[in-house]
Design a protein around this motif. Structure first.
Motif, PDB file in Angstrom:
ATOM      1  N   ILE A  25       0.176  -2.118 -12.652  1.00  0.00           N
ATOM      2  CA  ILE A  25      -0.752  -1.401 -13.507  1.00  0.00           C
ATOM      3  C   ILE A  25      -0.497   0.102 -13.387  1.00  0.00           C
ATOM      4  N   SER A  26      -0.361   0.799 -14.527  1.00  0.00           N
ATOM      5  CA  SER A  26      -0.147   2.243 -14.579  1.00  0.00           C
ATOM      6  C   SER A  26       1.141   2.622 -13.835  1.00  0.00           C
ATOM      7  N   LEU A  27       1.062   3.385 -12.741  1.00  0.00           N
ATOM      8  CA  LEU A  27       2.257   3.645 -11.927  1.00  0.00           C
ATOM      9  C   LEU A  27       2.923   2.327 -11.551  1.00  0.00           C
ATOM     10  N   GLY A  28       2.115   1.341 -11.181  1.00  0.00           N
ATOM     11  CA  GLY A  28       2.660   0.037 -10.827  1.00  0.00           C
ATOM     12  C   GLY A  28       3.386  -0.630 -11.982  1.00  0.00           C
ATOM     13  N   ALA A  29       2.955  -0.341 -13.212  1.00  0.00           N
ATOM     14  CA  ALA A  29       3.639  -0.877 -14.393  1.00  0.00           C
ATOM     15  C   ALA A  29       5.030  -0.271 -14.526  1.00  0.00           C
ATOM     16  N   VAL A  30       5.138   1.030 -14.252  1.00  0.00           N
ATOM     17  CA  VAL A  30       6.448   1.688 -14.287  1.00  0.00           C
ATOM     18  C   VAL A  30       7.351   1.093 -13.214  1.00  0.00           C
ATOM     19  N   MET A  31       6.793   0.899 -12.022  1.00  0.00           N
ATOM     20  CA  MET A  31       7.554   0.271 -10.938  1.00  0.00           C
ATOM     21  C   MET A  31       8.004  -1.140 -11.333  1.00  0.00           C
ATOM     22  N   PRO A  58       7.303   9.524  -5.692  1.00  0.00           N
ATOM     23  CA  PRO A  58       7.825   8.270  -6.245  1.00  0.00           C
ATOM     24  C   PRO A  58       8.919   7.606  -5.415  1.00  0.00           C
ATOM     25  N   LYS A  59       9.777   8.395  -4.758  1.00  0.00           N
ATOM     26  CA  LYS A  59      10.820   7.791  -3.932  1.00  0.00           C
ATOM     27  C   LYS A  59      10.213   7.002  -2.779  1.00  0.00           C
ATOM     28  N   ASP A  60       9.173   7.552  -2.172  1.00  0.00           N
ATOM     29  CA  ASP A  60       8.491   6.860  -1.080  1.00  0.00           C
ATOM     30  C   ASP A  60       7.826   5.586  -1.581  1.00  0.00           C
ATOM     31  N   TRP A  61       7.142   5.682  -2.721  1.00  0.00           N
ATOM     32  CA  TRP A  61       6.420   4.532  -3.266  1.00  0.00           C
ATOM     33  C   TRP A  61       7.386   3.456  -3.744  1.00  0.00           C
ATOM     34  N   TRP A  62       8.527   3.886  -4.280  1.00  0.00           N
ATOM     35  CA  TRP A  62       9.546   2.929  -4.704  1.00  0.00           C
ATOM     36  C   TRP A  62      10.114   2.175  -3.493  1.00  0.00           C
ATOM     37  N   ALA A  87       0.872  -1.181   0.000  1.00  0.00           N
ATOM     38  CA  ALA A  87       0.000   0.000   0.000  1.00  0.00           C
ATOM     39  C   ALA A  87       0.908   1.230   0.000  1.00  0.00           C
ATOM     40  N   TYR A  88       0.980   1.922  -1.119  1.00  0.00           N
ATOM     41  CA  TYR A  88       1.882   3.068  -1.226  1.00  0.00           C
ATOM     42  C   TYR A  88       1.514   4.146  -0.191  1.00  0.00           C
TER      43      TYR A  88
END
Length: 245
Positions: A93-99, A66-70, A50-51
């Motif tokens: 998916i979406s942001l998660g796809a980039v990750m 993004p640094k926190d979510w990464w 959970a970001y």
């Protein structure tokens, strides 16, 4: 008034093949919950982080980036390792796809699956997504539309750092996809914006993976895991995770 609480991550224990499931920008683990349960029913150990900030009111949400979510994603990878997983695949998916792409660039990933991956996304488009999130949260908190309209310009200023960082995060990650060699599947919805088809095709052409799959889903929009194609998508994901090539 509804009290907003940070959603909890999902951990479903299974075999030694771990799957990291990564949700989209401004959404929550609900994007991936049904898929996680489906894969766990077929034996996989699944973890959905959970970001930070996601699911909270917008003024708290924009404190993170993004640094926190990464970091949340990296912690999820370690949780799967600590759970005894010998192989780890990633689905986003979406942001998660980039990750997911970034994970494939920097970690030992068994399979990478992306849905609705953005490439060439403009800052104004990211802000529109944030505005929708703010609107939704205001309604949950029983604020009036006037409250929302009066704060929209303040939101654009307050969120500039997050949006700029997110935009750069996408650009930086996509600039390194030619380092990806693990098996990869790239999925997009026909009912989504044309950008996402173009993005999937671009990634498909530039990764160095020998085993790669590109597929369009006729009835899907952006949140493919919650679309009418869900059953077909789940089966395709399972087949790709189980494939030996």
């Amino acid at each position: 008034m509804i009290k907003l609480v940070q959603p909890n991550p999902i951990l479903l224990n299974g075999n030694q093949h771990g799957v990291l499931l990564l949700h989209s920008y401004t959404s929550t683990v609900r994007d991936m919950k049904l898929l996680a349960v489906y894969l766990n029913d077929h034996g996989f150990t699944c973890y959905t982080p959970a970001y930070q900030g996601h699911g909270l009111k917008v003024q708290d949400f924009i404190k993170y980036g993004p640094k926190d979510w990464w970091n949340d994603v990296i912690q999820g990878y370690q949780i799967l390792r600590d759970s005894g997983c010998k192989q780890i695949s990633v689905i986003g998916i979406s942001l998660g796809a980039v990750m997911s792409l970034k994970m494939a660039e920097e970690f030992d990933i068994h399979r990478c699956i992306t849905m609705s991956a953005p490439q060439g996304r403009e800052k104004k488009d990211i802000f529109k997504r944030l505005v929708n999130y703010a609107d939704y949260m205001n309604k949950l908190e029983n604020h009036t539309n006037n409250d929302f309209e009066n704060n929209i310009t303040k939101l654009e200023s307050a969120a500039d750092q997050q949006i700029s960082d997110f935009h750069l995060f996408i650009q930086h990650t996509l600039s390194k996809i030619d380092t990806i060699t693990c098996p990869i599947a790239l999925f997009y919805g026909k009912k989504d914006e044309p950008l996402y088809k173009t993005s999937a095709e671009y990634i498909y052409m530039h990764v160095r993976s020998k085993n790669k799959l590109l597929k369009e889903y006729t009835n899907s929009g952006h949140l493919m895991t919650l679309s009418p194609d869900q059953q077909e998508l789940h089966q395709d994901i399972l087949n790709f995770l189980l494939s030996n090539t």
